[in-house]
Enzyme design. Structure first.
Site, PDB file in Angstrom:
ATOM      1  N   ARG A 102      92.622  69.979  38.905  1.00 36.08           N
ATOM      2  CA  ARG A 102      92.411  69.824  40.321  1.00 36.08           C
ATOM      3  C   ARG A 102      92.473  71.229  41.005  1.00 36.08           C
ATOM      4  O   ARG A 102      93.189  72.189  40.914  1.00 36.08           O
ATOM      5  CB  ARG A 102      93.623  69.263  40.771  1.00 36.08           C
ATOM      6  CG  ARG A 102      93.883  68.883  42.345  1.00 36.08           C
ATOM      7  CD  ARG A 102      95.203  68.280  42.945  1.00 36.08           C
ATOM      8  NE  ARG A 102      95.206  68.240  44.147  1.00 36.08           N
ATOM      9  CZ  ARG A 102      95.950  68.918  45.227  1.00 36.08           C
ATOM     10  NH1 ARG A 102      97.037  69.520  44.725  1.00 36.08           N
ATOM     11  NH2 ARG A 102      95.723  68.575  46.620  1.00 36.08           N
ATOM     12  N   HIS A 146      92.287  72.133  51.528  1.00 30.65           N
ATOM     13  CA  HIS A 146      93.554  72.445  51.235  1.00 30.65           C
ATOM     14  C   HIS A 146      94.134  73.593  52.587  1.00 30.65           C
ATOM     15  O   HIS A 146      94.524  74.787  51.920  1.00 30.65           O
ATOM     16  CB  HIS A 146      93.674  72.883  49.736  1.00 30.65           C
ATOM     17  CG  HIS A 146      94.843  73.035  49.189  1.00 30.65           C
ATOM     18  ND1 HIS A 146      95.273  72.441  48.206  1.00 30.65           N
ATOM     19  CD2 HIS A 146      96.071  73.982  49.498  1.00 30.65           C
ATOM     20  CE1 HIS A 146      96.402  72.577  47.704  1.00 30.65           C
ATOM     21  NE2 HIS A 146      97.160  73.581  48.711  1.00 30.65           N
ATOM     22  N   GLU A 192      98.185  67.593  52.046  1.00 31.99           N
ATOM     23  CA  GLU A 192      99.511  67.862  52.579  1.00 31.99           C
ATOM     24  C   GLU A 192      99.389  67.880  54.167  1.00 31.99           C
ATOM     25  O   GLU A 192      99.809  68.864  54.976  1.00 31.99           O
ATOM     26  CB  GLU A 192     100.073  68.925  52.200  1.00 31.99           C
ATOM     27  CG  GLU A 192     100.890  68.896  50.732  1.00 31.99           C
ATOM     28  CD  GLU A 192     101.904  69.939  50.421  1.00 31.99           C
ATOM     29  OE1 GLU A 192     101.959  71.154  51.111  1.00 31.99           O
ATOM     30  OE2 GLU A 192     102.322  69.926  49.234  1.00 31.99           O
ATOM     31  N   ASN A 333     102.431  65.278  46.156  1.00 25.48           N
ATOM     32  CA  ASN A 333     103.060  66.507  45.823  1.00 25.48           C
ATOM     33  C   ASN A 333     104.456  66.382  46.110  1.00 25.48           C
ATOM     34  O   ASN A 333     104.872  66.169  47.049  1.00 25.48           O
ATOM     35  CB  ASN A 333     102.323  67.734  46.558  1.00 25.48           C
ATOM     36  CG  ASN A 333     100.978  67.940  46.627  1.00 25.48           C
ATOM     37  OD1 ASN A 333     100.152  67.173  45.840  1.00 25.48           O
ATOM     38  ND2 ASN A 333     100.276  68.958  47.425  1.00 25.48           N
ATOM     39  N   TYR A 335     108.450  67.943  44.880  1.00 21.74           N
ATOM     40  CA  TYR A 335     109.173  69.238  44.428  1.00 21.74           C
ATOM     41  C   TYR A 335     110.592  68.873  44.670  1.00 21.74           C
ATOM     42  O   TYR A 335     111.425  69.209  43.668  1.00 21.74           O
ATOM     43  CB  TYR A 335     108.894  70.519  45.245  1.00 21.74           C
ATOM     44  CG  TYR A 335     107.441  70.905  44.854  1.00 21.74           C
ATOM     45  CD1 TYR A 335     106.875  71.741  43.649  1.00 21.74           C
ATOM     46  CD2 TYR A 335     106.338  70.476  45.664  1.00 21.74           C
ATOM     47  CE1 TYR A 335     105.970  72.201  43.679  1.00 21.74           C
ATOM     48  CE2 TYR A 335     105.177  71.168  45.582  1.00 21.74           C
ATOM     49  CZ  TYR A 335     104.751  71.781  44.154  1.00 21.74           C
ATOM     50  OH  TYR A 335     103.520  72.301  44.082  1.00 21.74           O
ATOM     51  N   GLU A 401     100.874  67.640  42.649  1.00 21.84           N
ATOM     52  CA  GLU A 401     101.679  69.055  42.641  1.00 21.84           C
ATOM     53  C   GLU A 401     102.960  68.417  42.240  1.00 21.84           C
ATOM     54  O   GLU A 401     103.313  67.688  42.606  1.00 21.84           O
ATOM     55  CB  GLU A 401     101.618  69.767  43.682  1.00 21.84           C
ATOM     56  CG  GLU A 401     100.216  70.361  44.198  1.00 21.84           C
ATOM     57  CD  GLU A 401     100.424  71.305  45.212  1.00 21.84           C
ATOM     58  OE1 GLU A 401     101.706  71.622  45.573  1.00 21.84           O
ATOM     59  OE2 GLU A 401      99.403  71.332  45.975  1.00 21.84           O
TER      60      GLU A 401
END
Length: 512
Positions: A102, A146, A192, A333, A335, A401
């Site tokens: 990606r 991005h 995002e 994404n 985390y 991500e």
């Protein structure tokens, strides 16, 4: 090589043995995932390519943001030099065993003025990269934007706070679909936007650095009360316009898919009190439903409209129909898992920004500030995926991500990253077994890149990039070894010991 080894304090020819205990009770391998499930890794154009002024590329808002030294004095003029080293990196991808890669396209490299003539050098670079991936059996998954909006459009009319951006973004996407769509099947419009809007238009710590004068950052321009809502609205309309273009003119011929990416968190009430439980739902509304609710239901969450009032732009009936259902998949994404605490007093402010509208505090679970490492809480991703299934009709999902943050020059023996990947990939499998329609997993990042929160202070890469080497040589970390072993079918014991005793993978890389 010797210099890099001494900097990292690591003997690369030692025997690696990882004692890894994580919270699950079975053995899993990639063969346990559904047929067609995709495993890959990610980067983005600004963070990876470098060559900032070469071959016709013009500045993006991130170039202008970093050059005053806002990121610990660092910039991405060279970054990982992917513009020149893409062939070498694709070979590493193939050696590692990636199904997919990606990456994003630099709008200001492809169309330097944001609109108008295509830069043939930029076009050639992306064609070469895509062709190299295809030759090596690696799927290209492409993000159109991005965060690196051409500075020319920001200067001309304010970028995302102006509806003119819809026309220019759609024209840019049209070029990408036309030139690359015969080989690219997975398109993401924006990465995002929920973080981009809050960081760039509310708090002002990210480009384009717009916020109210009363903000702690004292931005020179902007309005934190209104502009985040304006920018998000235009982003959704632009995404819908691009999705409509793709579905109308390209999808039947190219047989691809289009979606939007969001930064996602699993929110947990700090206490079991009603006020913290309600605040947790409010956190979901403002971070995820702000975008997902229009995409699925055609309008913003009622809780947001009630709080923001006239500051939140309304959808016309036509716009609502355009936005609703304008995706084939959602990229996420992920985390962190965070505690939520109610903070009702912020609603008493006369001039509120979006953060005040949220009326909550977000608190990290235990975080190791000395090492930069994120807490490993894989149950958060599992629960988030299951929530997504229930809340939005179980759409196709790609984890775009997911990865562990460490200090950049800590060690090639990146045990925390191995443990993190092992745990979170296992949690994705658990969610799939519970019915989640997750179809792919990409770790961030393939190589160390310029990080958008702290430049070169931290890293997430499977491969270390030696910034002191003029050639920016790549060195595999232990996580690259682990991921490669997993991708090639080795079973992983999620409740015991993983032994990585064979260093031939690592040694082979140093012969390139």
């Amino acid at each position: 090589m010797e210099a890099a080894k001494s900097v990292l304090g690591l003997s690369l020819f030692s025997i690696f043995q990882l004692n890894l205990v994580v919270s699950a009770a079975d053995i899993y391998s990639r063969n346990d995932f559904p047929p067609g499930f995709v495993f890959g890794a990610s980067t983005s154009a600004f963070q990876y390519e470098g060559a900032a002024t070469e071959d016709g590329r013009t500045p993006s808002i991130w170039d202008n943001f970093t050059h005053p030294g806002n990121m610990h004095g660092a910039n991405a003029d060279i970054a990982s030099d992917g513009y020149h080293k893409y062939k070498e990196d694709v070979q590493l991808m193939a050696h590692t065993g990636l199904d997919a890669y990606r990456f994003s396209i630099s709008w200001s490299r492809l169309i330097p003025n944001g609109r108008g003539p295509v830069n043939m050098k930029g076009l050639q670079y992306y064609n070469n990269l895509i062709n190299e991936l295809i030759r090596n059996g690696i799927q290209p998954h492409v993000t159109l934007l991005h965060a690196d909006l051409p500075q020319a459009l920001e200067d001309e009319y304010g970028g995302w706070i102006n509806r003119k951006i819809l026309r220019d973004f759609t024209a840019y996407a049209d070029v990408c679909f036309r030139e690359f769509g015969d080989r690219v099947l997975h398109w993401t419009t924006l990465n995002e936007p929920n973080v981009f809007v809050l960081g760039g238009y509310d708090i002002g710590f990210l480009p384009p650095q717009r916020c109210s004068a009363s903000s702690p950052l004292n931005c020179s321009k902007g309005n934190s009360s209104t502009e985040p809502y304006m920018a998000a609205h235009n982003i959704l309309l632009a995404h819908a316009a691009v999705a409509k273009l793709y579905k109308k003119q390209y999808q039947d011929k190219q047989h691809g898919f289009i979606g939007l990416n969001l930064c996602s968190y699993w929110f947990v009430p700090l206490t079991n009190t009603t006020k913290d439980v309600i605040a947790t739902q409010r956190a979901n509304d403002f971070y995820i439903d702000w975008y997902m609710h229009p995409l699925v239901y055609g309008d913003y969450p009622s809780s947001m409209k009630k709080v923001a009032g006239s500051r939140m732009p309304p959808f016309s009936n036509y716009e609502s129909k355009q936005v609703k259902g304008s995706f084939d998949f959602i990229g996420l994404n992920f985390y962190l898992t965070m505690y939520v605490k109610d903070y009702p007093s912020s609603l008493e402010m006369e001039h509120r920004d979006v953060l005040a509208d949220m009326a909550l505090e977000l608190l990290l679970f235990q975080y190791n500030a000395s090492t930069f490492e994120y807490p490993i809480l894989p149950w958060g991703l599992k629960r988030f995926l299951e929530h997504f299934k229930e809340a939005y009709g179980n759409p196709p999902i790609y984890i775009h991500e997911n990865g562990q943050r460490t200090r950049r020059n800590s060690s090639l023996e990146d045990w925390p990253r191995v443990e993190y990947l092992n745990a979170y990939i296992g949690s994705v499998l658990d969610a799939i077994r519970n019915g989640s329609n997750t179809r792919g997993y990409f770790t961030w990042s393939f190589v160390d890149v310029f990080e958008m929160l702290d430049g070169y202070e931290s890293s997430y890469g499977l491969y270390y990039v030696d910034m002191d080497d003029p050639d920016l040589r790549r060195y595999p970390k232990l996580s690259a070894k682990w991921y490669s072993e997993f991708l090639k079918g080795k079973s992983m014991d999620r409740n015991g010991v993983i032994q990585l005793n064979d260093t031939s993978f690592l040694d082979a890389q140093f012969t390139h």
